[in-house]
Design an enzyme around this catalytic site. Sequence first.
Site, mmCIF file in Angstrom:
data_model
loop_
_atom_site.group_PDB
_atom_site.id
_atom_site.type_symbol
_atom_site.label_atom_id
_atom_site.label_comp_id
_atom_site.label_asym_id
_atom_site.label_seq_id
_atom_site.Cartn_x
_atom_site.Cartn_y
_atom_site.Cartn_z
ATOM 1 N N CYS A 14 0.879 -1.326 -0.245
ATOM 2 C CA CYS A 14 0.226 -0.340 0.269
ATOM 3 C C CYS A 14 0.688 1.174 0.019
ATOM 4 O O CYS A 14 2.182 1.324 -0.002
ATOM 5 C CB CYS A 14 -0.696 0.017 1.077
ATOM 6 S SG CYS A 14 0.046 -0.620 3.239
ATOM 7 N N GLY A 43 -0.883 0.442 -4.484
ATOM 8 C CA GLY A 43 -1.888 -0.322 -4.397
ATOM 9 C C GLY A 43 -3.407 -0.038 -4.710
ATOM 10 O O GLY A 43 -3.788 0.704 -5.268
ATOM 11 N N ASN A 118 1.391 1.065 5.662
ATOM 12 C CA ASN A 118 1.946 0.235 5.191
ATOM 13 C C ASN A 118 3.134 -0.814 5.667
ATOM 14 O O ASN A 118 4.171 0.190 6.008
ATOM 15 C CB ASN A 118 2.183 1.258 3.298
ATOM 16 C CG ASN A 118 3.553 0.966 2.122
ATOM 17 O OD1 ASN A 118 4.769 1.346 2.160
ATOM 18 N ND2 ASN A 118 3.452 -0.777 2.268
ATOM 19 N N GLY A 119 3.149 -2.233 4.553
ATOM 20 C CA GLY A 119 3.658 -2.692 5.759
ATOM 21 C C GLY A 119 3.789 -4.341 5.785
ATOM 22 O O GLY A 119 2.307 -4.002 5.668
ATOM 23 N N TYR A 260 11.516 -1.976 -8.480
ATOM 24 C CA TYR A 260 9.653 -2.312 -9.330
ATOM 25 C C TYR A 260 9.309 -1.803 -8.637
ATOM 26 O O TYR A 260 8.111 -0.396 -9.442
ATOM 27 C CB TYR A 260 9.249 -3.568 -9.479
ATOM 28 C CG TYR A 260 8.149 -3.274 -9.800
ATOM 29 C CD1 TYR A 260 8.076 -3.580 -10.873
ATOM 30 C CD2 TYR A 260 7.268 -4.600 -8.784
ATOM 31 C CE1 TYR A 260 6.329 -3.666 -11.909
ATOM 32 C CE2 TYR A 260 5.794 -4.483 -9.322
ATOM 33 C CZ TYR A 260 5.711 -4.293 -10.916
ATOM 34 O OH TYR A 260 3.852 -3.988 -11.141
ATOM 35 N N SER A 301 8.166 -1.071 -15.697
ATOM 36 C CA SER A 301 9.724 -0.604 -15.127
ATOM 37 C C SER A 301 10.549 -1.636 -15.235
ATOM 38 O O SER A 301 11.920 -1.152 -15.273
ATOM 39 C CB SER A 301 9.127 -1.411 -13.819
ATOM 40 O OG SER A 301 8.714 -2.946 -14.083
ATOM 41 N N ASP A 363 13.490 -7.027 -18.183
ATOM 42 C CA ASP A 363 12.683 -7.379 -17.850
ATOM 43 C C ASP A 363 13.297 -6.730 -16.087
ATOM 44 O O ASP A 363 13.939 -7.109 -16.255
ATOM 45 C CB ASP A 363 11.517 -8.192 -17.497
ATOM 46 C CG ASP A 363 9.316 -7.722 -17.031
ATOM 47 O OD1 ASP A 363 9.650 -6.693 -16.626
ATOM 48 O OD2 ASP A 363 8.886 -8.745 -16.910
#
Length: 482
Positions: A14, A43, A118-119, A260, A301, A363
């Site tokens: 998130c 997210g 977040n985490g 990423y 990415s 990639d």
Amino acid sequence: MIKDYLDEKLHEECGVFGVYRRDADLDVVGTTYYGLYALQHRGQESCGMAVNDDGVFYKRRELGLVNDVFTKDVLETMPRGNMCIGHCRYATTGVPVRSNAQPFVIRHIKGPMALAHNGNLTNSAELRSEFELSGAIFHSTSDTEVIAYAITRERLSSDSIEQAVEQTMDRLKGAYSLVVMSPRKLIAARDPQGFRPLVIGELDGSYIFASETCALDALGAKFVRDVEPGEVCVVENGKLRSMHCDIKCKTSACVFEYIYFARPDSIIDGASVELARQEAGKYLSIEHPVGADVVIGVPDSGIPAAIGYAKFSGIPYGVGLIKNRYIARTFIQPGQDKRERSVRLKLNALRTAIEGKRVIMVDDSIVRGTTCGRLVKLLRDAGAAEVHMRISAPPFRHPCFFGTDIPERSQLLAHNRTVEEMREIIGVDSLGFLSLEACRKIAVGCKLGFCDACFSGEYPIPVPDEAEKNMFEMEIPLGSKE
């Protein structure tokens, strides 16, 4: 709904955002909306806001994207407020349900509190069991609610909300970047390891906390500094102050933020995400050179790493894959046998750029490997003479317990396989991964150490058994309502 192409990609749990208004003209709800919009990449399953209107809290949280949940009509009904926090979520395990959407708003004897996180905690199951045995009742499967309960317990015996947050950090293990709102204060806290990013910004005298600097840029806000690992920042009466917990440990920022997760225009702990990805491409060209005619990146990415590979190798960079940006992360498919069509709806090969050429496709990672083979087939169908794949990260061999939805080991392509075995499965002419040594060098200027346990297996703190990762997430069935 069937998860398609992007399910091969990893997801971060998130993004968090908070604003304290000092400028009378600042719209905290609108500011939070645009901040979350800039953090949407972190997210896409649910989002929410909690507004503080002179001590009265108003919240809205739903499944869906920011612009779908917070329509013009919804925003106009929300109070103006003087503080606001926001959240966008992707669940690392289990299924998306409204009860897990954030922010959480709780009310206790010392007043209301709103929290966004977040985490991922490594001792969430242990804490939850302890709290339940003492009478706690939980309404979600999220470890954020565990954090909220832990802070509330400390608040009962603390002189202030920030002291309660600081004392709670002794109990919490794992990754947590928090924004916490009380009737009079806006607080930001970051775990002592600094796993997940958190920054401080200023807009016309008002303070902002956000997961990434790209949210500050979107608002025209000034970057002040990063929240330091183990730091608790408090905004009260328009003034910012901070305190530090006394936990001493080695910092362990998630290196995959640079590879990423984060937006390329963000600066995390002193290092440019875009330049880190180009550095990864540079090291790839050194470690895995190959004769080719064009270097292409898998959107989005993989593109900076492809540019870095091309720059250093001297092989021309080209646009070889075109991404359809108007398809959501999930969409209805008429059966499992249509997965190849789902990839073609997401990405298509640009024949004029690759026909008859030896192609290097860059990639950011390989997870299960299911999508890679389909991308290779796209290129070969478009006439590529050779396809060489280069990955700007080491192979994933271990699960993450700090907020990344890396599957269990048995589902990882790299599990118990050599690079040659992976190459044969994917169907490329050659395959090369970034070395762990090079991975630790890409974030030039970063002020923190790194966590690369998903590659190395060297976890910076003790972690639970793999089976415990989704112990509570699976308790709420799909479609459950709050």
